[in-house]
Design a protein around this motif. Sequence first.
Motif, PDB file in Angstrom:
ATOM      1  N   GLU A 298       3.758   4.111  -2.940  1.00 49.99           N
ATOM      2  CA  GLU A 298       3.919   3.152  -1.849  1.00 49.99           C
ATOM      3  C   GLU A 298       4.986   3.551  -0.833  1.00 49.99           C
ATOM      4  O   GLU A 298       4.739   3.460   0.382  1.00 49.99           O
ATOM      5  CB  GLU A 298       4.205   1.759  -2.420  1.00 49.99           C
ATOM      6  CG  GLU A 298       4.008   0.647  -1.422  1.00 49.99           C
ATOM      7  CD  GLU A 298       4.031  -0.721  -2.093  1.00 49.99           C
ATOM      8  OE1 GLU A 298       5.081  -1.385  -2.024  1.00 49.99           O
ATOM      9  OE2 GLU A 298       3.007  -1.097  -2.690  1.00 49.99           O
TER      10      GLU A 298
ATOM     11  N   PHE B 191      -5.049  -2.023  -3.376  1.00 48.22           N
ATOM     12  CA  PHE B 191      -3.712  -1.631  -2.941  1.00 48.22           C
ATOM     13  C   PHE B 191      -3.496  -0.170  -3.320  1.00 48.22           C
ATOM     14  O   PHE B 191      -4.171   0.372  -4.204  1.00 48.22           O
ATOM     15  CB  PHE B 191      -2.629  -2.512  -3.586  1.00 48.22           C
ATOM     16  CG  PHE B 191      -2.687  -2.538  -5.093  1.00 48.22           C
ATOM     17  CD1 PHE B 191      -1.934  -1.648  -5.848  1.00 48.22           C
ATOM     18  CD2 PHE B 191      -3.485  -3.464  -5.755  1.00 48.22           C
ATOM     19  CE1 PHE B 191      -1.981  -1.668  -7.235  1.00 48.22           C
ATOM     20  CE2 PHE B 191      -3.546  -3.494  -7.144  1.00 48.22           C
ATOM     21  CZ  PHE B 191      -2.792  -2.591  -7.889  1.00 48.22           C
TER      22      PHE B 191
ATOM     23  N   ASN C  58      -1.593   3.057  -4.915  1.00 50.80           N
ATOM     24  CA  ASN C  58      -0.814   3.311  -6.124  1.00 50.80           C
ATOM     25  C   ASN C  58       0.661   2.994  -5.856  1.00 50.80           C
ATOM     26  O   ASN C  58       1.272   3.510  -4.927  1.00 50.80           O
ATOM     27  CB  ASN C  58      -0.972   4.781  -6.518  1.00 50.80           C
ATOM     28  CG  ASN C  58      -0.360   5.091  -7.864  1.00 50.80           C
ATOM     29  OD1 ASN C  58       0.710   4.591  -8.208  1.00 50.80           O
ATOM     30  ND2 ASN C  58      -1.043   5.925  -8.635  1.00 50.80           N
ATOM     31  N   ARG C  59       1.241   2.100  -6.670  1.00 47.95           N
ATOM     32  CA  ARG C  59       2.595   1.615  -6.431  1.00 47.95           C
ATOM     33  C   ARG C  59       3.622   2.756  -6.391  1.00 47.95           C
ATOM     34  O   ARG C  59       4.588   2.699  -5.629  1.00 47.95           O
ATOM     35  CB  ARG C  59       3.004   0.616  -7.515  1.00 47.95           C
ATOM     36  CG  ARG C  59       2.142  -0.636  -7.564  1.00 47.95           C
ATOM     37  CD  ARG C  59       2.443  -1.566  -6.405  1.00 47.95           C
ATOM     38  NE  ARG C  59       1.850  -2.879  -6.616  1.00 47.95           N
ATOM     39  CZ  ARG C  59       1.084  -3.505  -5.748  1.00 47.95           C
ATOM     40  NH1 ARG C  59       0.799  -2.924  -4.592  1.00 47.95           N
ATOM     41  NH2 ARG C  59       0.604  -4.702  -6.012  1.00 47.95           N
ATOM     42  N   THR C  60       3.413   3.786  -7.190  1.00 46.70           N
ATOM     43  CA  THR C  60       4.384   4.885  -7.200  1.00 46.70           C
ATOM     44  C   THR C  60       4.365   5.664  -5.888  1.00 46.70           C
ATOM     45  O   THR C  60       5.342   6.345  -5.549  1.00 46.70           O
ATOM     46  CB  THR C  60       4.098   5.852  -8.367  1.00 46.70           C
ATOM     47  OG1 THR C  60       2.795   6.417  -8.207  1.00 46.70           O
ATOM     48  CG2 THR C  60       4.185   5.125  -9.694  1.00 46.70           C
TER      49      THR C  60
END
Length: 495
Positions: free
Chosen positions: A176, A170, A172-174
């Motif tokens: 997204e 996935f 990197n959530r930051t």
Amino acid sequence: MVINIFILLLLLALGVSADQDAFVGVNIGTAVSDMPNPTQVAVLLKSQQLRHVRLYDADQGMLLALSGTGIQVTVTVPNQQLLAIAQSNTTASNWVSRNILPHVGTTNITAISVGNEFLTTNPNAASVLVSALKYIHSALISAKLDSQIKVSTTHSSSIILDSFPPSQAFFNRTLEPVMISLLEFLQSTDSYLMLNVYPYSDYIQSNGAIPLDYALFRPLPPEMEAIDANTLLHYTNVFDAVVDAAYFAMLYLNYTNIPIVVTESGWPSKGDSSEPDATLDNANTYNSNLIKHVLNNTGTPKHPGVATSTYIYELYNEDLKPGSESEKNWGLFDSDGRPVYVLNLMDSGSVLANDTTDRTYCVAKKDADKKMLQAALDWACGPGKVNCSVMLQGEPCYQPDTVVAHATYAFDAYYHQMAMADGTCNFNGVATVTTTNPSRDGCTFPGSGGSNGTINNGTSLVPSSNSTTSGGFSKLDSVSFFRLFGAFLWTVAFL
């Protein structure tokens, strides 16, 4: 069959679906203390039949030099210009007007990368990235160029987390929110995700967890293959695993139809004492296997048969790059045009020339008028920029001290300096091409793979029966010395 080449045939137009052929291109970095001028770079690209290049800026001299070559060019908006463009549609329009419009119809610009790894190098400014892409695309729409020039941005593979197994990867959530906006833009404009893939870095950072053979595309026994337990897909190399990780990361955000083009990949040929796997052999192995993998349209386990077009990093070794020794040694060529190593391709199919024995040389005709020979010799050693010092008294090619012998060396040096292009072995009719090596004891001719001295990167065209010294770049357009589809050459420009 093993074919030794000085560099690669790189194919056809951009393709991203199963029924289109992939291409291999090359990046052109400029952190070189003795950087060849744009015309010299273009000569090298043409001589090696490199049909796709990526620039790290929109250098006007380079774009002019590529005019009329048909080479497909990706240009880049430098990171330091991105913030201004993201804040103003007018600034974006001015950038396109200044850097793109002057070359429309002459230089084949096919893509613009808005920034280079901007998300990882400027994470605090990530939110402006998509705005910059949209403004550049709007400027292209206004110029009616949006159908021929794609807009995207390159990413480091480090934006993908938990890349193995690929099915669990996935972004990197930051990042997204930015990635969702970006992927929406790419999908709506029929563009593609640009991804930099470096198995060398993954191998080094794994601290031994990744086998070297797995990073180099070397064949693995079945028990050594990496298996994604969720999909049961088998991975035989790092490159495919990273590309599929990006596909799965996009799938996680519900985007399934955006193709990937790998904008950088390669292997360093030299490193310092802490980089024992940065070697000529490993660089040769990786890039040779990468080229075969891409041009065979192998695809990845997730998308078999779907093209993964790739740009090799990079054309020249960059001695001015900061950092470790390996950072300076990713190039296929030194700045003088000499190949860093000889690529080896095995069983790569019909895109390669079958005949690898056609080394040719340019020699003086023995019955040629001596005054015409002397005039041609003077031209080669003057405007032709051949290094004729090896023919001075006491030097390796002084004997025999005849105008025929000296002219033959100068003619052959120029011929190979110009990559054996059509028209560069004529000299007003006093020269001819032969397959017989004219080298003699102590005097090695350029076409034989050796050199007695450095040949300058000249770009003048030899005077011939149908050209003049002001004939420009046109004589290099002939492909009479190139095999099927412009196949691999035995000798390199600027040898």
